[in-house]
Scaffold this active site. Structure first.
Site: not given
Ligand code: SF4
Length: 370
Positions: A105, A118, A125, A129, A132, A180-181, A212, A234-236, A308, A351
């Site tokens: 995407e 984006c 991935c 997380c 996500c 993805g990372e 990111s 990506s702290l959270h 979301n 995402c």
């Molecule tokens: S936030 Fe990013 S790194 Fe974490 S699972 Fe989603 S896509 Fe992967």
């Protein structure tokens, strides 16, 4: 290790994302004389990144005979746009399919004075997380540099933004915040970034290109050495025991080591910390005060993201009042904490959602056909 674009089933490679030296090696192997290599490679790069050529035939300042020879080895084929969704708020989302059938995407988010694209860096991935949707998908594969850049080329096609020098372009920023990372696909991402910020490439300023990451500490240091573009984390969560749950990568590199990497990252600009607002999980006043304490000596901005929700998600979004109260504490601590306006909620913008929906439809159709 320089990135290499994989050969397509037809044995061709894409010149998109190749470093100039690698492109010149390809041209030399195709018989282009040594003295012409620099000229030909810059002509080809100009057509790719400034004119948005989708076919070698368009490169009219290259001799026809050379274009025919190049056609035997190079392909400018774009990924297929499987689905395009346009939100009432101007957000546009594309589901793109590559030659091997894999899909990712890409989302364009226009704002008053800027427009961010984006971009994805992996199919699925490496990480999982908990908040996500993409995290529920296993990693299928890394994207090549050509596939990462192709998302920008397709977006410019769809937005009608060629030549890339024309005034008034809406696509002004690129954020590697899609599927993805990125730092677990380092070589391909770095090659793509080099083309993004190259004045003879896509010509974005480093300030307008953001990587990111969920916190791959050694690669943050390496990116700082190789090409310090803008950084988002990506702290959270502000406590390790919670972040271990929300961002499992934290078990390898915890909050302290991650923030140390941010202190070492060689940019004077602010680092953006992404913080998804999860009801009753990470949104207390104490969390907000601890966030201020953790970031007090880092040039930082905190993006507060209303969660979301996606089908089956184990969380709910914090209330608007809770988010505003959280933001007020962080702002009172001297750190900007804008609340992100949810975008594209009418088009599966979260995402991973569009890909999952497409997969569900494909399976339903296959079952019906069986
Ligand atoms: S936030 Fe990013 S790194 Fe974490 S699972 Fe989603 S896509 Fe992967």
């Amino acid at each position: 290790m320089p990135a290499r674009n994989p050969e397509t089933p037809s044995g061709k490679i894409s010149p998109v994302g190749l470093e100039t030296s690698a492109l010149e090696r390809e041209l030399a192997a195709l018989g282009v004389p040594e003295r012409q290599l620099r000229m030909r490679s810059s002509q080809i790069r100009h057509w790719l990144y400034v004119r948005g050529a989708r076919d070698l035939a368009e490169m009219t300042d290259l001799p026809l005979a050379l274009r025919e020879v190049l056609g035997g080895r190079l392909t400018l084929e774009r990924p297929t746009v499987v689905c395009e969704q346009c939100s009432a708020d101007g957000t546009r989302k594309w589901l793109l399919q590559f030659a091997d059938g894999q899909k990712v995407e890409t989302v364009f988010i226009p704002e008053e004075d800027r427009g961010a694209l984006c971009v994805s860096s992996q199919v699925g991935c490496t990480l999982s997380c908990r908040f996500c949707h993409t995290g529920t998908m296993p990693l299928v594969r890394n994207l090549s540099a050509a596939e990462i850049l192709a998302q920008i080329l397709v977006a410019r096609d769809r937005l009608g933004e060629w030549p890339a020098t024309r005034p008034g372009r809406r696509l002004t920023n690129v954020v590697l915040m899609g599927m993805g990372e990125p730092l677990f696909n380092y070589d391909n991402v770095l090659a793509a970034l080099r083309v993004m910020v190259d004045p003879d490439g896509l010509g974005f300023s480093k300030r307008r290109v953001t990587v990111s990451t969920s916190g791959v500490v050694p690669k943050i240091d390496q990116l700082g050495r190789d090409l310090p573009v803008a950084l988002a984390i990506s702290l959270h969560a502000v406590r390790d025991e919670l972040r271990d749950q929300l961002v499992p990568l934290n078990r390898k590199w915890n909050i302290a080591s991650l923030l140390d990497a941010c202190r070492r990252y060689p940019i004077r600009r602010r680092i953006t910390f992404e913080y998804v607002m999860l009801r009753g999980v990470n949104d207390s006043d104490a969390d907000a005060r601890e966030l201020v304490r953790l970031l007090h000596d880092i040039p930082a901005k905190v993006n507060l993201i209303p969660f979301n929700p996606w089908p089956g998600a184990p969380f709910e979004c914090s209330s608007n009042n809770r988010i505003r109260a959280f933001a007020a504490i962080v702002e009172a601590g001297g750190i900007a904490a804008p609340i992100r306006t949810p975008r594209g909620r009418d088009i599966l913008a979260a995402c991973g959602q569009l890909r999952t929906e497409a997969e569900r439809r494909r399976r339903t159709a296959a079952a019906a056909a069986a």
